[in-house]
Design a protein around this motif. Structure first.
Motif, PDB file in Angstrom:
ATOM      1  N   SER A 158       0.627  -1.237   0.438  1.00  0.00           N
ATOM      2  CA  SER A 158      -0.292   0.193   0.398  1.00  0.00           C
ATOM      3  C   SER A 158       0.855   1.409  -0.070  1.00  0.00           C
ATOM      4  O   SER A 158       1.368   1.640   0.534  1.00  0.00           O
ATOM      5  N   PRO A 163      -4.744   2.518  -2.660  1.00  0.00           N
ATOM      6  CA  PRO A 163      -4.237   1.173  -3.114  1.00  0.00           C
ATOM      7  C   PRO A 163      -3.381   0.567  -4.022  1.00  0.00           C
ATOM      8  O   PRO A 163      -3.625  -1.242  -3.970  1.00  0.00           O
ATOM      9  N   ASP A 170      -5.395  -2.829  -5.238  1.00  0.00           N
ATOM     10  CA  ASP A 170      -6.524  -3.850  -3.787  1.00  0.00           C
ATOM     11  C   ASP A 170      -7.512  -3.612  -4.576  1.00  0.00           C
ATOM     12  O   ASP A 170      -7.738  -2.015  -4.630  1.00  0.00           O
ATOM     13  N   THR A 227     -10.585  -5.603  -3.880  1.00  0.00           N
ATOM     14  CA  THR A 227     -11.631  -4.670  -2.208  1.00  0.00           C
ATOM     15  C   THR A 227      -9.920  -5.385  -0.867  1.00  0.00           C
ATOM     16  O   THR A 227      -9.053  -5.478  -1.775  1.00  0.00           O
ATOM     17  N   PRO A 228     -10.446  -5.032   0.474  1.00  0.00           N
ATOM     18  CA  PRO A 228      -9.117  -5.925   1.630  1.00  0.00           C
ATOM     19  C   PRO A 228      -8.495  -6.656   1.842  1.00  0.00           C
ATOM     20  O   PRO A 228      -7.512  -7.017   1.476  1.00  0.00           O
TER      21      PRO A 228
END
Length: 296
Positions: A73, A78, A125, A127-128
């Protein structure tokens, strides 16, 4: 709502390399990763393995080293980035005689080659728990190719051996795209969750390389707790497909799929042992392949 936070150490022991086989008297090494360097969120790791001189004809000692850096990150965004550098000095056995189910080192000679290069790329990313990864790999390969690699078949015939490498200097240049989704509750000993990883890679002469090929690799894992997290049942699927003129080290290797055989350690082949064949259905000749998989 009760939130319980447990601090976990950020140094991970990725692998320990050690063992002995008929083909390689000994090897030893270590692979470590610091997942949160000085609290920055940047991961730094590396591995090293050294193997003593093997028993096959013309065999020499082997070693491999790798350094990795990964920021998942960048500045809290992201987007992430990674870089891997490696050097491999291999002395890989290939069959020159004997029955295909005879893995004694005297039935093999060694192919010497070095690989120097690395891979760099970026991630995003979605999503997480899931992300896409793109990368570029560049390697310089220097192969000490035998003048005329041949083997004597069990029927006594002499046939040429394709070692899947260009003689002298060559290059591997590839582009890759991958997807990773990881819902495991623990990265080392999970008791619940799933892990899906897919990677497609394209190597081409128009990119500046010496090999034209494509590969697709996929892994799936699922964990179910039984009554509590102390007992777990899991399912694992692994498979791969190689198309075209792939270099030797990018082909599927039987030891990477068959858990009863010695896997490649940082790219080094350390054993000539044939697969255990209880049902008499395996092809002992097949050490490398273009399609394969395993269910566990």
């Amino acid at each position: 709502l009760t939130v319980v936070v447990v601090e976990r150490g950020t140094v991970v022991l990725e692998r320990m390399y050690f063992g002995t086989t008929d083909a390689t008297p000994w090897w030893a090494g270590l692979d470590l990763t610091e997942r949160n360097l000085l609290g920055t969120g940047v991961g730094v790791g590396g591995g090293f393995v050294f193997a003593g001189e093997g028993e096959a004809a013309d065999a020499e000692s082997q070693w491999a080293a790798q350094v990795r850096i990964d920021d998942p990150s960048i500045l809290g965004t992201p987007f992430g980035a990674f870089l891997t550098l490696q050097h491999i000095d291999a002395s890989e056995p290939y069959r020159i005689g004997g029955r295909f189910d005879d893995g004694r080192p005297q039935n093999f000679a060694a192919l010497g080659y070095t690989r120097t290069g690395g891979k760099a790329g970026a991630s995003y990313d979605l999503t997480p728990l899931s992300r896409v990864i793109g990368g570029v790999r560049v390697e310089s390969v220097d192969t000490n190719m035998p003048d005329a690699p041949t083997r004597i078949t069990p029927e006594g015939e002499l046939e040429n051996v394709d070692l899947s490498l260009e003689p002298g200097r060559s290059r591997v240049v590839t582009l890759s795209l991958g997807f990773d989704r990881d819902t495991r509750v623990h990265p080392i000993l999970p008791w619940n969750g799933t892990r899906i990883a897919v990677l497609a890679e394209l190597g081409a002469t128009w990119l500046g390389g010496s090999y034209d090929y494509a590969s697709a690799l996929a892994q799936f894992g699922k964990w179910w707790p039984i009554r509590s997290r102390a007992h777990v049942v899991s399912l694992h699927l692994t498979g791969g497909l190689i198309l075209g003129d792939a270099p030797l080290f990018d082909l599927l290797f039987v030891g990477d799929l068959d858990k009863l055989l010695t896997p490649r350690e940082l790219g080094l082949v350390l054993s000539t042992t044939e697969p255990l064949d209880l049902l008499g259905t395996s092809s002992d000749e097949q050490r490398y392949g273009e399609i394969g998989g395993v269910v566990e």
